[in-house]
Scaffold this motif. Structure first.
Motif, PDB file in Angstrom:
ATOM      1  N   ALA A  14     -12.972 -11.450 -23.875  1.00  0.00           N
ATOM      2  CA  ALA A  14     -14.294 -10.189 -22.846  1.00  0.00           C
ATOM      3  C   ALA A  14     -15.290 -11.874 -23.095  1.00  0.00           C
ATOM      4  N   GLY A  15     -15.799 -10.906 -21.936  1.00  0.00           N
ATOM      5  CA  GLY A  15     -17.213 -11.796 -20.384  1.00  0.00           C
ATOM      6  C   GLY A  15     -16.724 -12.269 -19.576  1.00  0.00           C
ATOM      7  N   GLY A  16     -15.333 -13.084 -19.732  1.00  0.00           N
ATOM      8  CA  GLY A  16     -14.856 -14.083 -19.166  1.00  0.00           C
ATOM      9  C   GLY A  16     -14.654 -13.073 -17.085  1.00  0.00           C
ATOM     10  N   SER A  17     -14.196 -13.725 -16.669  1.00  0.00           N
ATOM     11  CA  SER A  17     -13.759 -13.212 -15.154  1.00  0.00           C
ATOM     12  C   SER A  17     -12.511 -13.883 -14.328  1.00  0.00           C
ATOM     13  N   LEU A  18     -11.801 -12.966 -13.785  1.00  0.00           N
ATOM     14  CA  LEU A  18     -11.003 -13.817 -13.057  1.00  0.00           C
ATOM     15  C   LEU A  18     -10.265 -12.414 -11.752  1.00  0.00           C
ATOM     16  N   ARG A  19     -10.130 -13.687 -10.571  1.00  0.00           N
ATOM     17  CA  ARG A  19      -9.974 -13.045  -9.648  1.00  0.00           C
ATOM     18  C   ARG A  19      -7.980 -12.811  -8.758  1.00  0.00           C
ATOM     19  N   LEU A  20      -7.760 -11.609  -9.453  1.00  0.00           N
ATOM     20  CA  LEU A  20      -6.380 -11.383  -8.900  1.00  0.00           C
ATOM     21  C   LEU A  20      -6.749 -10.814  -6.848  1.00  0.00           C
ATOM     22  N   SER A  21      -5.476 -11.333  -6.847  1.00  0.00           N
ATOM     23  CA  SER A  21      -4.811 -10.712  -5.231  1.00  0.00           C
ATOM     24  C   SER A  21      -3.574 -11.074  -4.992  1.00  0.00           C
ATOM     25  N   CYS A  22      -3.957 -10.095  -4.068  1.00  0.00           N
ATOM     26  CA  CYS A  22      -2.084  -9.142  -3.153  1.00  0.00           C
ATOM     27  C   CYS A  22      -1.622  -9.628  -2.207  1.00  0.00           C
ATOM     28  N   ALA A  23      -0.957 -10.626  -1.737  1.00  0.00           N
ATOM     29  CA  ALA A  23      -0.724 -10.955   0.075  1.00  0.00           C
ATOM     30  C   ALA A  23       0.072 -10.434   0.058  1.00  0.00           C
ATOM     31  N   ALA A  24      -0.145  -9.713   1.507  1.00  0.00           N
ATOM     32  CA  ALA A  24       0.783  -8.753   2.524  1.00  0.00           C
ATOM     33  C   ALA A  24       1.726  -9.443   2.851  1.00  0.00           C
ATOM     34  N   SER A  25       2.445  -8.814   2.792  1.00  0.00           N
ATOM     35  CA  SER A  25       3.895  -9.454   4.334  1.00  0.00           C
ATOM     36  C   SER A  25       3.900  -7.998   5.633  1.00  0.00           C
ATOM     37  N   GLY A  26       4.223  -8.363   6.600  1.00  0.00           N
ATOM     38  CA  GLY A  26       4.181  -7.309   7.838  1.00  0.00           C
ATOM     39  C   GLY A  26       2.999  -7.507   8.389  1.00  0.00           C
ATOM     40  N   ARG A  27       3.234  -6.888   9.960  1.00  0.00           N
ATOM     41  CA  ARG A  27       2.337  -7.219  10.873  1.00  0.00           C
ATOM     42  C   ARG A  27       1.414  -6.471  10.792  1.00  0.00           C
ATOM     43  N   THR A  28       0.991  -5.041  10.151  1.00  0.00           N
ATOM     44  CA  THR A  28       0.359  -4.906  10.390  1.00  0.00           C
ATOM     45  C   THR A  28      -0.815  -3.799   9.046  1.00  0.00           C
ATOM     46  N   PHE A  29      -0.615  -4.854   8.359  1.00  0.00           N
ATOM     47  CA  PHE A  29      -1.646  -5.310   7.290  1.00  0.00           C
ATOM     48  C   PHE A  29      -3.497  -4.714   7.193  1.00  0.00           C
ATOM     49  N   GLY A  30      -3.649  -4.894   8.799  1.00  0.00           N
ATOM     50  CA  GLY A  30      -4.727  -4.398   8.929  1.00  0.00           C
ATOM     51  C   GLY A  30      -4.864  -3.704   9.129  1.00  0.00           C
ATOM     52  N   ASN A  31      -4.327  -2.538   9.455  1.00  0.00           N
ATOM     53  CA  ASN A  31      -4.366  -1.018   9.740  1.00  0.00           C
ATOM     54  C   ASN A  31      -4.074  -0.128   8.028  1.00  0.00           C
ATOM     55  N   TYR A  32      -3.994  -0.659   6.747  1.00  0.00           N
ATOM     56  CA  TYR A  32      -3.982  -0.392   5.772  1.00  0.00           C
ATOM     57  C   TYR A  32      -5.236  -0.033   5.231  1.00  0.00           C
ATOM     58  N   ALA A  33      -5.379   0.563   4.891  1.00  0.00           N
ATOM     59  CA  ALA A  33      -6.854   1.056   3.873  1.00  0.00           C
ATOM     60  C   ALA A  33      -5.494   0.359   1.843  1.00  0.00           C
ATOM     61  N   MET A  34      -6.585  -0.441   1.459  1.00  0.00           N
ATOM     62  CA  MET A  34      -6.486  -0.889   0.325  1.00  0.00           C
ATOM     63  C   MET A  34      -6.720  -0.615  -0.833  1.00  0.00           C
ATOM     64  N   GLY A  35      -6.205  -0.328  -1.938  1.00  0.00           N
ATOM     65  CA  GLY A  35      -6.495   0.292  -3.580  1.00  0.00           C
ATOM     66  C   GLY A  35      -5.927  -0.875  -4.131  1.00  0.00           C
ATOM     67  N   TRP A  36      -6.417  -0.543  -5.569  1.00  0.00           N
ATOM     68  CA  TRP A  36      -6.871  -1.985  -7.416  1.00  0.00           C
ATOM     69  C   TRP A  36      -6.501  -0.095  -7.600  1.00  0.00           C
ATOM     70  N   PHE A  37      -5.235  -0.622  -8.585  1.00  0.00           N
ATOM     71  CA  PHE A  37      -4.619   0.732  -9.740  1.00  0.00           C
ATOM     72  C   PHE A  37      -4.862  -0.494 -10.895  1.00  0.00           C
ATOM     73  N   ARG A  38      -4.585   0.643 -12.351  1.00  0.00           N
ATOM     74  CA  ARG A  38      -3.964  -0.440 -13.493  1.00  0.00           C
ATOM     75  C   ARG A  38      -3.389   0.704 -14.386  1.00  0.00           C
ATOM     76  N   GLN A  39      -2.641  -0.011 -14.646  1.00  0.00           N
ATOM     77  CA  GLN A  39      -2.092   1.131 -15.863  1.00  0.00           C
ATOM     78  C   GLN A  39      -2.068   0.506 -17.661  1.00  0.00           C
ATOM     79  N   ALA A  40      -2.371   1.206 -17.847  1.00  0.00           N
ATOM     80  CA  ALA A  40      -2.803   0.053 -19.603  1.00  0.00           C
ATOM     81  C   ALA A  40      -1.163   0.543 -20.180  1.00  0.00           C
ATOM     82  N   PRO A  41      -1.035   0.034 -21.391  1.00  0.00           N
ATOM     83  CA  PRO A  41       0.132   0.476 -22.542  1.00  0.00           C
ATOM     84  C   PRO A  41       0.344   2.202 -22.720  1.00  0.00           C
ATOM     85  N   GLY A  42       0.597   2.541 -22.509  1.00  0.00           N
ATOM     86  CA  GLY A  42       0.891   3.937 -22.840  1.00  0.00           C
ATOM     87  C   GLY A  42       0.249   5.281 -22.098  1.00  0.00           C
ATOM     88  N   LYS A  43      -0.758   4.727 -21.019  1.00  0.00           N
ATOM     89  CA  LYS A  43      -1.459   5.706 -20.340  1.00  0.00           C
ATOM     90  C   LYS A  43      -0.892   5.524 -18.353  1.00  0.00           C
TER      91      LYS A  43
END
Length: 120
Positions: A14-43
């Motif tokens: 707790a109090g620490g940091s992380l950086r997540l990355s999401c690497a995309a393949s395909g020629r049209t990445f720049g045309n996409y809106a992108m998002g992050w979602f999360r799912q906790a256990p049981g939710k």
């Protein structure tokens, strides 16, 4: 079509940091809106943050506002989520998603997820 692969998850105190990355393949990445979602256990999967295709507009869930920063590098076809001041309640599997249909996540491409665990 876009294929997405998340990385950067792990165990952090707790109090620490992380950086997540999401690497995309395909020629049209720049045309996409992108998002992050999360799912906790049981939710359900919930929205965390989103960014438009240029990176000029971002939006965050209230629970992460001021602590998380979403960004993208279209030249590298990579989406990022910088997570600071992490809390145990941030523990979840984090997914990236991409859509070219006006933030319509029901028709988005999804990654396989990366686990983030925050210990108290």
């Amino acid at each position: 079509q876009v294929q997405l692969v998340e990385s950067g998850g792990g165990l952090v105190q707790a109090g620490g940091s992380l950086r997540l990355s999401c690497a995309a393949s395909g020629r049209t990445f720049g045309n996409y809106a992108m998002g992050w979602f999360r799912q906790a256990p049981g939710k359900e999967r919930v929205f965390v943050a989103r960014i438009n295709w240029t990176g000029s507009s971002t939006y965050y869930a209230d629970s992460v506002k001021g602590r998380f920063t979403i960004s993208r590098d279209n030249a590298k076809k990579t989406l990022y989520l910088q997570m600071n001041s992490l809390k145990p309640e941030d523990t979840a599997v984090y997914y990236c998603a991409g859509t070219n249909i006006a933030y319509d996540w029901s028709r988005a491409y999804w990654g396989q997820g990366t686990q983030v665990t925050v210990s108290s």
